[in-house]
Write an enzyme that holds these catalytic residues in place. Structure first.
Site, short mmCIF file in Angstrom:
data_model
loop_
_atom_site.label_atom_id
_atom_site.label_comp_id
_atom_site.label_asym_id
_atom_site.label_seq_id
_atom_site.Cartn_x
_atom_site.Cartn_y
_atom_site.Cartn_z
N LYS A 213 0.72 -1.10 -0.13
CA LYS A 213 -0.04 -0.09 0.02
C LYS A 213 0.81 1.07 -0.06
O LYS A 213 0.49 2.38 -0.35
CB LYS A 213 -1.02 -0.08 1.20
N LEU B 283 -9.14 -1.17 8.68
CA LEU B 283 -9.51 -2.52 8.27
C LEU B 283 -10.86 -2.54 7.81
O LEU B 283 -11.97 -1.91 8.68
CB LEU B 283 -9.33 -3.26 9.53
#
Length: 301
Positions: free
Chosen positions: A162, A187
């Site tokens: 990421k 998340l």
């Protein structure tokens, strides 16, 4: 918001965020080009396309430049996300390279779409919170970046993927003069979440550091639309709507990740201590309040 908003592309539209975003965009009157490299993902959208002529499906491989261009042709906005398998074992250093190359190809293709006005790039909180001296950071926000060498050292492949893919996207967007905004999500809770999610590697440390955060998929999709439609939106936005800082929160998250597992005893949280939250998303909160009130466009009317 225009009565007839300009067409947009969602890539990859096969995951839980992609499908939720497609449905919300259609509900708001957008024509949506839903692109996915997975035929199974497109099959899941066919029921919607059968009822809505504003949804167009595209098989688009992030390593096939022409398929990317075909999917985005005629679109004014792109919502880009990379959702790999939830299987932890498949997220390794090779996946990092795959994700970085995919981001590079997609942003490069955007530069050749004459109509393209803005990209919303989906990144992660894991691209923010992992670094050698993180204990000395009082509060994490969108100005922080995870350190690639630290991620490699501890095999935090999701964080590395990421971080590098987002940095690659930003470098290309600035070089090609493309208007881009990134959403760094916590998340994501919703369909498909499991304990094998690669985001979760290092969960005890994230809890200890006060940076373990979650976001439900509906709020995340709303955030994407808000930053896309707000002209003054810029840079990165940390996106979460729940922090896991108390023992009871940790127990609830564990049950969410494994709902079929036996319920932990009441004393299960006794081993944990409550932690001070050390991450904030005030920048996003301002945008969301203005968006909800309909004031995000006033100064541009």
């Amino acid at each position: 918001m225009d009565d007839n908003p300009k067409p947009v592309c969602v890539m990859d539209a096969s995951g839980s965020l992609g499908q939720t975003l497609v449905q919300k965009l259609l509900n708001q009157g957008y024509t949506v080009h839903a692109a996915s490299s997975k035929q199974s993902g497109l099959n899941g959208l066919k029921n919607i396309s059968g009822e809505n002529t504003r949804l167009k499906l595209f098989r688009s491989d992030p390593f096939d430049y022409q398929s990317i261009v075909d999917a985005m042709k005629g679109c004014y906005g792109l919502f880009y996300m990379f959702e790999a398998s939830q299987d932890q074992s498949t997220y390794d250093d090779l996946m990092v390279e795959v994700e970085v190359r995919a981001a590079q190809n997609v942003i490069e293709a955007c530069a050749h779409i004459d109509t393209m006005e803005r990209i919303v790039f989906t990144s992660s909180v894991t691209a923010v919170v992992w670094k050698e001296n993180r204990k000395s950071t009082p509060v994490f926000d969108e100005r922080d970046w995870s350190e690639p060498n630290f991620c490699r050292k501890y095999k935090l492949w999701h964080a590395l993927a990421k971080t590098l893919s987002e940095r690659t996207a930003w470098a290309l967007a600035m070089d090609r003069d493309i208007d881009m905004v990134s959403v760094n999500a916590g998340l994501v809770t919703g369909p498909g979440l499991s304990a094998s999610s690669p985001y979760l590697k290092g969960t005890p440390e994230m809890y200890e550091d006060g940076v373990l955060v979650t976001v439900d998929v509906d709020f995340l999709a709303d955030t994407h639309i808000a930053v896309y439609e707000t002209p003054c939106a810029f840079g990165r936005y940390l996106c979460f709507n729940h922090t896991v800082c108390r023992p009871e929160d940790a127990v609830k998250l564990a049950h969410l990740l494994a709902p079929s597992a036996p319920c932990p005893p009441a004393t299960a949280s006794d081993e944990l201590e409550a932690k001070q939250q050390r991450i904030q998303n005030k920048k996003l909160n301002r945008i969301m309040v203005e968006f909800a009130q309909g004031t995000h466009l006033e100064m541009y009317e």
